[in-house]
Design a protein around this motif. Sequence first.
Motif, short mmCIF file in Angstrom:
data_model
loop_
_atom_site.label_atom_id
_atom_site.label_comp_id
_atom_site.label_asym_id
_atom_site.label_seq_id
_atom_site.Cartn_x
_atom_site.Cartn_y
_atom_site.Cartn_z
N GLY A 37 68.16 -4.20 88.48
CA GLY A 37 67.72 -5.59 88.53
C GLY A 37 66.70 -5.83 87.44
O GLY A 37 66.92 -5.54 86.26
N ASP A 38 65.54 -6.35 87.85
CA ASP A 38 64.44 -6.55 86.90
C ASP A 38 63.51 -5.34 86.82
O ASP A 38 62.51 -5.37 86.10
CB ASP A 38 63.61 -7.79 87.31
N GLY A 39 63.84 -4.30 87.58
CA GLY A 39 63.00 -3.11 87.61
C GLY A 39 63.56 -1.99 86.76
O GLY A 39 64.67 -2.07 86.21
N TRP A 40 62.79 -0.91 86.65
CA TRP A 40 63.14 0.23 85.80
C TRP A 40 62.93 1.53 86.55
O TRP A 40 62.10 1.61 87.46
CB TRP A 40 62.28 0.24 84.54
N ALA A 41 63.67 2.55 86.15
CA ALA A 41 63.54 3.86 86.79
C ALA A 41 63.59 4.96 85.74
O ALA A 41 64.25 4.84 84.71
CB ALA A 41 64.67 4.07 87.80
N LEU A 42 62.86 6.04 86.02
CA LEU A 42 62.90 7.26 85.22
C LEU A 42 63.31 8.40 86.16
O LEU A 42 62.87 8.45 87.31
CB LEU A 42 61.53 7.58 84.62
N ALA A 43 64.15 9.30 85.66
CA ALA A 43 64.63 10.38 86.52
C ALA A 43 64.99 11.59 85.69
O ALA A 43 65.30 11.49 84.49
CB ALA A 43 65.86 9.92 87.31
N SER A 44 64.99 12.76 86.35
CA SER A 44 65.41 13.99 85.67
C SER A 44 66.89 13.93 85.30
O SER A 44 67.29 14.49 84.28
CB SER A 44 65.15 15.21 86.57
N GLU A 45 67.71 13.29 86.15
CA GLU A 45 69.16 13.26 85.90
C GLU A 45 69.74 11.90 86.27
O GLU A 45 69.19 11.17 87.09
CB GLU A 45 69.87 14.33 86.74
N THR A 46 70.89 11.60 85.69
CA THR A 46 71.54 10.32 85.93
C THR A 46 72.03 10.18 87.37
O THR A 46 72.17 9.06 87.87
CB THR A 46 72.72 10.11 84.97
N CYS A 47 72.31 11.29 88.06
CA CYS A 47 72.77 11.19 89.45
C CYS A 47 71.73 10.52 90.34
O CYS A 47 72.07 9.90 91.35
CB CYS A 47 73.14 12.57 90.01
#
Length: 484
Positions: free
Chosen positions: A205-215
């Motif tokens: 949506g209008d938010g963002w995420a950071l993660a070690s992996e795409t899963c």
Amino acid sequence: MPPAHPFDDDKLREECGIFGVVGVTDAANFVALGLHALQHRGQEAGGIVTYAQDTGFNSARRFGYVRDNFTSQSLMQTLPGSIGIGHVRYSTAGSKGQTAIRDVQPFFGEFSMGGAAIAHNGNITNADALRRELIERGSIFQSSSDSECIIHLMARSMGRSIPDRMEEALRKVEGAFSVVAMTRTKLIGVRDPLGVRPLVLGQIGDGWALASETCALDIIGADFVREIEPGEMVVITEKGVESHHPFRRAKPRFCIFEHVYFSRPDSILGGRSVYETRRQIGVELAREAPVAADLVCPVPDSGTPAAIGYAHESGIPYGMGIIRNQYMGRTFIEPTEQIRNMGVRLKLNVNRALIQGKRVILVDDSVVRGTTSRKIKEMILDAGAAEVHFRIASPPTAWPCFYGVDTPQREKLLAATMSEDEMREHLGVDSLKFISLDGLYRAVGEASGRNAVQPQYCDACFSGEYPVEPADQIEKGFRMKAAE
């Protein structure tokens, strides 16, 4: 507390998984879902930090699985806010086997311009020297984790903002690091200049995420945007993403074992499907090490994609000759000695009707100590197999990793003390072959194989060539390959 893997102590394990989100309602729930998807990267403990204007920074740290801790409404209600980060842990640095709650990330610090929390995937190879220096200058450490050094370095920085202080701190750090951090309004992601450990950016949506992996992006319904580049820092607010490169540029050396084992097969690394890469490893392995047999059988679950590739390329039928018990959790009975001697049989069982009388090719991702491989071989023979041939979807693991992976001391690695033929005899199998380093590189998309002068990946666990000198380990007596 029982060990995280009571009957699976013969694998290399990632240190942790990290996740962060900003600009969403109930960030903690998104973080918990992301950490659940990253549970394979660390099962020992997990933690979440959030920020809400009414309550300030809030945190929860727990031992065990995400599903057992971060699903209760009463706990999640204590973590309000639209920004949060989280961490799942398997100890490498710090007091292994005796983890204290104070070692569980994210770590938090209060600075003159406000608070900040950080979660770190990787390993700081000069942490001992940094820790001594910081303690001499008055720092008081709360944990045994190398990651806490970053908070103390930030505290001593004169930078005018949290991102500025983080930059200054990370310039003093050696080794491998992917970091997610948060302030009251900002989500920050950083990768070390070599990009050894993974980190990806997603949008929801209008938010963002950071993660070690795409899963971990998939589970929250976020769109994968791109990987954070080696040496890049992104600072994300509800207004968008700012990017810059605060470190001296270097040739990337991403961990090649992420392709072999660490990452989930449904993740994307470097624009490539992890599953497809592992299947291609099996194809290369079949080309390099053919053998007359009746059945190609994976050691589940990590050997499955490579076994499928091996079977397809060789023309030998694929079959599930070993069945995994999916329901053996960490809280399974602390076994009696008699039950513990059953070892791997509590987790894996042989499909006798398929195995009996067959010449079987067992495909596994790696051989570390060799203890599990011997037990599996015995199970296959007990089920009536005529022959057992091991095919390993990685080169011999002959060197320890110092960049955020739990590995035994070098003398406990089977390939460090034995030749391939000696390993075959030790395991008691009819044949044993590993994929070559060049074959592995071809499988991950390097058509010409490994560049001997400038390797494209970090493959120190196979080659003994460390892209960052492990200063702390050398001080403790570790001998580099060139010194042997």
